[in-house]
Each structure stands twice: as structure tokens, then as C-alpha cells.
Design a protein around this motif. Structure first.
Motif, mmCIF file in Angstrom:
data_model
loop_
_atom_site.group_PDB
_atom_site.id
_atom_site.type_symbol
_atom_site.label_atom_id
_atom_site.label_comp_id
_atom_site.label_asym_id
_atom_site.label_seq_id
_atom_site.Cartn_x
_atom_site.Cartn_y
_atom_site.Cartn_z
ATOM 1 N N PHE A 36 0.825 -1.199 0.000
ATOM 2 C CA PHE A 36 0.000 0.000 0.000
ATOM 3 C C PHE A 36 0.866 1.259 0.000
ATOM 4 O O PHE A 36 0.602 2.202 -0.745
ATOM 5 C CB PHE A 36 -0.948 0.022 1.207
ATOM 6 N N ALA A 37 1.905 1.264 0.830
ATOM 7 C CA ALA A 37 2.773 2.446 0.915
ATOM 8 C C ALA A 37 3.450 2.724 -0.431
ATOM 9 O O ALA A 37 3.494 3.885 -0.877
ATOM 10 C CB ALA A 37 3.821 2.248 2.006
ATOM 11 N N ILE A 38 3.959 1.696 -1.070
ATOM 12 C CA ILE A 38 4.624 1.883 -2.364
ATOM 13 C C ILE A 38 3.620 2.357 -3.411
ATOM 14 O O ILE A 38 3.893 3.311 -4.162
ATOM 15 C CB ILE A 38 5.316 0.584 -2.806
ATOM 16 N N LEU A 39 2.465 1.717 -3.480
ATOM 17 C CA LEU A 39 1.454 2.107 -4.467
ATOM 18 C C LEU A 39 0.929 3.513 -4.211
ATOM 19 O O LEU A 39 0.671 4.266 -5.159
ATOM 20 C CB LEU A 39 0.308 1.105 -4.477
ATOM 21 N N HIS A 40 0.784 3.873 -2.949
ATOM 22 C CA HIS A 40 0.298 5.218 -2.628
ATOM 23 C C HIS A 40 1.288 6.272 -3.131
ATOM 24 O O HIS A 40 0.883 7.305 -3.677
ATOM 25 C CB HIS A 40 0.076 5.346 -1.125
ATOM 26 N N GLU A 41 2.572 6.011 -2.955
ATOM 27 C CA GLU A 41 3.574 6.959 -3.452
ATOM 28 C C GLU A 41 3.614 6.974 -4.977
ATOM 29 O O GLU A 41 3.752 8.038 -5.584
ATOM 30 C CB GLU A 41 4.955 6.630 -2.880
ATOM 31 N N LEU A 162 -7.164 14.246 -6.322
ATOM 32 C CA LEU A 162 -7.376 12.827 -6.608
ATOM 33 C C LEU A 162 -7.069 11.912 -5.425
ATOM 34 O O LEU A 162 -7.073 10.689 -5.586
ATOM 35 C CB LEU A 162 -6.506 12.399 -7.792
ATOM 36 N N LEU A 163 -6.803 12.464 -4.259
ATOM 37 C CA LEU A 163 -6.416 11.652 -3.105
ATOM 38 C C LEU A 163 -7.387 10.506 -2.810
ATOM 39 O O LEU A 163 -6.949 9.371 -2.620
ATOM 40 C CB LEU A 163 -6.226 12.530 -1.868
ATOM 41 N N PRO A 164 -8.703 10.724 -2.787
ATOM 42 C CA PRO A 164 -9.595 9.586 -2.525
ATOM 43 C C PRO A 164 -9.472 8.483 -3.573
ATOM 44 O O PRO A 164 -9.494 7.296 -3.245
ATOM 45 C CB PRO A 164 -10.997 10.204 -2.545
ATOM 46 N N VAL A 165 -9.330 8.854 -4.818
ATOM 47 C CA VAL A 165 -9.164 7.863 -5.889
ATOM 48 C C VAL A 165 -7.833 7.135 -5.728
ATOM 49 O O VAL A 165 -7.765 5.906 -5.887
ATOM 50 C CB VAL A 165 -9.240 8.545 -7.280
ATOM 51 N N ARG A 166 -6.783 7.876 -5.389
ATOM 52 C CA ARG A 166 -5.463 7.265 -5.197
ATOM 53 C C ARG A 166 -5.475 6.260 -4.060
ATOM 54 O O ARG A 166 -4.902 5.175 -4.165
ATOM 55 C CB ARG A 166 -4.412 8.345 -4.919
ATOM 56 N N LEU A 169 -7.483 3.144 -5.179
ATOM 57 C CA LEU A 169 -6.699 2.364 -6.134
ATOM 58 C C LEU A 169 -5.555 1.632 -5.437
ATOM 59 O O LEU A 169 -5.300 0.451 -5.718
ATOM 60 C CB LEU A 169 -6.143 3.289 -7.224
ATOM 61 N N SER A 170 -4.904 2.287 -4.508
ATOM 62 C CA SER A 170 -3.813 1.649 -3.760
ATOM 63 C C SER A 170 -4.331 0.479 -2.931
ATOM 64 O O SER A 170 -3.697 -0.576 -2.869
ATOM 65 C CB SER A 170 -3.122 2.659 -2.850
ATOM 66 N N LEU A 171 -5.476 0.656 -2.287
ATOM 67 C CA LEU A 171 -6.073 -0.428 -1.503
ATOM 68 C C LEU A 171 -6.457 -1.606 -2.392
ATOM 69 O O LEU A 171 -6.231 -2.763 -2.047
ATOM 70 C CB LEU A 171 -7.309 0.070 -0.742
ATOM 71 N N TYR A 172 -7.034 -1.294 -3.543
ATOM 72 C CA TYR A 172 -7.489 -2.343 -4.455
ATOM 73 C C TYR A 172 -6.315 -3.144 -5.030
ATOM 74 O O TYR A 172 -6.387 -4.368 -5.154
ATOM 75 C CB TYR A 172 -8.312 -1.718 -5.590
ATOM 76 N N LEU A 173 -5.244 -2.472 -5.379
ATOM 77 C CA LEU A 173 -4.109 -3.138 -6.026
ATOM 78 C C LEU A 173 -3.095 -3.732 -5.047
ATOM 79 O O LEU A 173 -2.219 -4.492 -5.465
ATOM 80 C CB LEU A 173 -3.400 -2.156 -6.957
#
Length: 197
Positions: A36-41, A162-166, A169-173
Motif C-alpha cells: 500500500f505504501a509503495i502504491l500510494h507513493e 485525486l487523493l480519494p481515488v489514489r 486504487l492503492s487499496l485495491y491493487l
């Protein structure tokens, strides 16, 4: 001293929810958190770059900044959608993000010599007299945003929007990213550590 919080703590519901997600996805919780941390960044860096180059190619950065945060003393139209957006909660939030984006662009620009800033230069401090002569809008945006700095400011503000979308998406992936990249790397590191010892 135990690193695990007691079950009656405020974190207990979250801990249970995270354990359920880990069990449902068949992915260890630590690797989910790292994923999650990597995808969020990544979902922050990639949009900033994309929006920057898009705004630069289309030449819209200065126009957007000028429409949502007009320069002090500049005449603005009193009707239309631009005024409605500028005077709304969304316009206020966008101006806050533009101030943050301008500060970040200036800091990066001065550090690396980008966006028209001289590498290693120091910001010019305004005297109290100069600060008092600037209007409220100049507190929100310096009035000197132009060119690539305006494009960075727009890219930063759009990425913040776009923070909510990000996050979604991070949670999903995260589970798939964890299984395909994080867990194999962790296994490889563990094997290498065992061989050396």
C-alpha cells in the motif's frame, strides 16, 4: 514490553479489519502494508508528472492559476462558472493546494535549478512593509506564478484532488502487488540471508 496493542485499545477494530483483509486476500499483513505504501507513493508521483507535462504541452497552467487565484489588483469577471468555482469551497481548497504546490515547486526548483530558479539560490524574504502592502490574494498565491511553476502548481493541486481515488486504487491493487512483487522479493532476501549465515 509487548509491541502488540491490547485487544481493548482504540486500534482493536482496525487490527481486526486488517487481519480479516489479510486472511481474505491470503496475503501477509506486513507485505500488504508495504505494498500500500509503495502504491500510494506511485499514485502520487505518476499523476504529478503526467499532469505537469500535460499542462505544459497544452499551455494551461498559467490560465488555471490565474482563473482560480487572480493576481492582486487584476480585474476579474463577476459572472460565469469560473467565478462560481473560485468563490466556492472547491476554489478555496484548490487555492490552499496551490500555495502548497508553489512552496514545493520553489523548494525543488531552488535545490535542482529547475522551473527557472537558480540552483542553490535562497528565497527572497519580504520586509514587513512589503508584506503589509500585499492584499489577501497575494497571501494565497504570490502573484509571480508563471510558466513551469504554474504547471507544477496545477499538477500538485490536481493530484491532491485525486487523493480519494489514489487511496482506493492503492487499496485495491495492494494484494496483487504484494503477491507479485513484495513477497517474492522478501523470499529472495530471506534466502540470501540464510545462505550467508
Amino acid at each position: 514490553m509487548s509491541a502488540v496493542p491490547p485487544h481493548n485499545s482504540k486500534l482493536a477494530p482496525y487490527r481486526q479489519a486488517l487481519a480479516a483483509i489479510s486472511q481474505r486476500t491470503r496475503t501477509p499483513l506486513p507485505s500488504l502494508v508495504v505494498s500500500f505504501a509503495i502504491l500510494h507513493e506511485l499514485t502520487a508521483i505518476l499523476p504529478v508528472g503526467g499532469f505537469f507535462f500535460g499542462a505544459r504541452a497544452l499551455g494551461v497552467g498559467e490560465g488555471i492559476v490565474g482563473a482560480l487565484a487572480p493576481r492582486p489588483g487584476a480585474e476579474t469577471a463577476s459572472t460565469g462558472i469560473t467565478t462560481q468555482v473560485r468563490d466556492s469551497w472547491m476554489g478555496e481548497r484548490f487555492r490552499e493546494w496551490m500555495v502548497e504546490g508553489e512552496a514545493r515547486a520553489e523548494r525543488v526548483g531552488r535545490r535542482y535549478g529547475w522551473f527557472g530558479f537558480e540552483k542553490g539560490s535562497r528565497p527572497v524574504a519580504l520586509s514587513p512593509e512589503e508584506q503589509s502592502t500585499h492584499g489577501q490574494e497575494s497571501v494565497l498565491v504570490s502573484g509571480k506564478i508563471a510558466g513551469d511553476v504554474a504547471n507544477v502548481v496545477v499538477a500538485y493541486a490536481l493530484t491532491k484532488a485525486l487523493l480519494p481515488v489514489r487511496i482506493g486504487l492503492s487499496l485495491y491493487l495492494s494484494p496483487a502487488f504484494s503477491r507479485t512483487l513484495i513477497q517474492p522479493i522478501g523470499t529472495l532476501v530471506t534466502r540470501m540471508a540464510r545462505r550467508k549465515s
